[in-house]
Design a protein around this motif. Structure first.
Motif, PDB file in Angstrom:
ATOM      1  N   ALA A  39       0.798  -1.321   0.119  1.00 57.73           N
ATOM      2  CA  ALA A  39      -0.486  -0.239  -0.286  1.00 57.73           C
ATOM      3  C   ALA A  39       1.153   1.396   0.338  1.00 57.73           C
ATOM      4  N   TRP A 224      -6.215  -2.547   4.058  1.00 59.24           N
ATOM      5  CA  TRP A 224      -5.101  -1.993   3.974  1.00 59.24           C
ATOM      6  C   TRP A 224      -4.480  -0.112   3.757  1.00 59.24           C
ATOM      7  N   ASP A 225      -5.019   0.035   2.189  1.00 59.25           N
ATOM      8  CA  ASP A 225      -5.301   0.906   1.740  1.00 59.25           C
ATOM      9  C   ASP A 225      -5.461   2.288   2.307  1.00 59.25           C
TER      10      ASP A 225
END
Length: 237
Positions: A39, A224-225
């Motif tokens: 990410a 996650w991002d």
């Protein structure tokens, strides 16, 4: 804008690799950090040390990621140890609880996974079920030998998690403890098919989310991002 730096908690355990045999080592399975690296974040490992240094450590990172590991010492939430609870890692517990409290005071993004969800809850004054089979009557959540079991979760609507994850989905589980009484300011954002708390978040923080399951062993997730994006916002500020 530079890449955000994510402070990641880790094990300190006896380990063996190459020419090193039964050596105390700082280590962490790469699966935990690979999604954060993909990410776009820089990883800074934060092994246990003097809890008084938590503020100094967090002054050098942009977000806190609480990873998995052994059971939180029941003494941390005023309980006697269950026969199936792990031997305590008091140093790691004290360090990570101090990190959580400092990160909360700073409004820093926090992500917890497995033990990380439990640490977040305990740091905020909550408690844990020490052995899930005592609650649900079976051991499906932790079959042993690091074999992950796919079990269904239901994500609550109108939560941060609901904007990042399908509302109904099977996810990889591996835990024999779970959140019992919620910590201050936390709300449930997902439950398992058996009613166990499987995710919590703090709606008053920009990003404070913890998952009891193992998203690092699941399909790619927007979690996650979003976590790294929250850290980027902190960098920009």
């Amino acid at each position: 804008m530079g890449a955000p730096v994510i402070g990641v908690t880790s094990y300190v355990e006896q380990s063996s690799t190459g020419i090193w045999h039964d050596t105390e080592a700082v280590w962490l399975p790469d699966a935990y950090i690979a999604p954060v690296r993909r990410a776009g974040a820089v990883i800074a490992v934060l092994p246990e040390q003097d809890p008084a240094l938590a503020a100094d450590a967090l002054a050098r990172v942009d977000a806190l990621y609480l990873t998995g590991g052994y059971d939180v010492d029941p003494a941390a939430y005023g309980a006697d140890a269950h026969l199936r609870s792990d031997a305590p890692r008091a140093g790691r517990d004290a360090w990570e609880i101090a990190l959580v409290r400092e990160a909360h005071a700073l409004g820093m993004p926090i992500l917890g996974v497995c033990r990380g969800a439990q640490v977040l809850n305990v740091a905020r004054g909550g408690t844990l079920h020490q052995h899930v089979p005592d609650v649900v009557g079976h051991d499906d959540y932790q079959k042993g030998d690091a074999i992950f079991r796919e079990l269904g979760v239901s994500v609550l609507p109108d939560t941060l998690l609901a904007s990042l994850h399908p509302l109904e989905r099977d996810v990889p589980m591996y835990h024999h403890q779970a959140i019992d009484r919620l910590g201050d300011g936390l709300v449930v954002s997902a439950r398992s098919v058996h009613g166990l708390v499987e995710a919590v978040e703090d709606p008053d923080q920009a990003f404070c989310l913890a998952l009891q399951w193992h998203p690092e062993h699941d399909e790619p997730s927007a979690v996650w991002d979003a976590f790294v994006a929250a850290a980027r916002v902190r960098v920009a500020r």
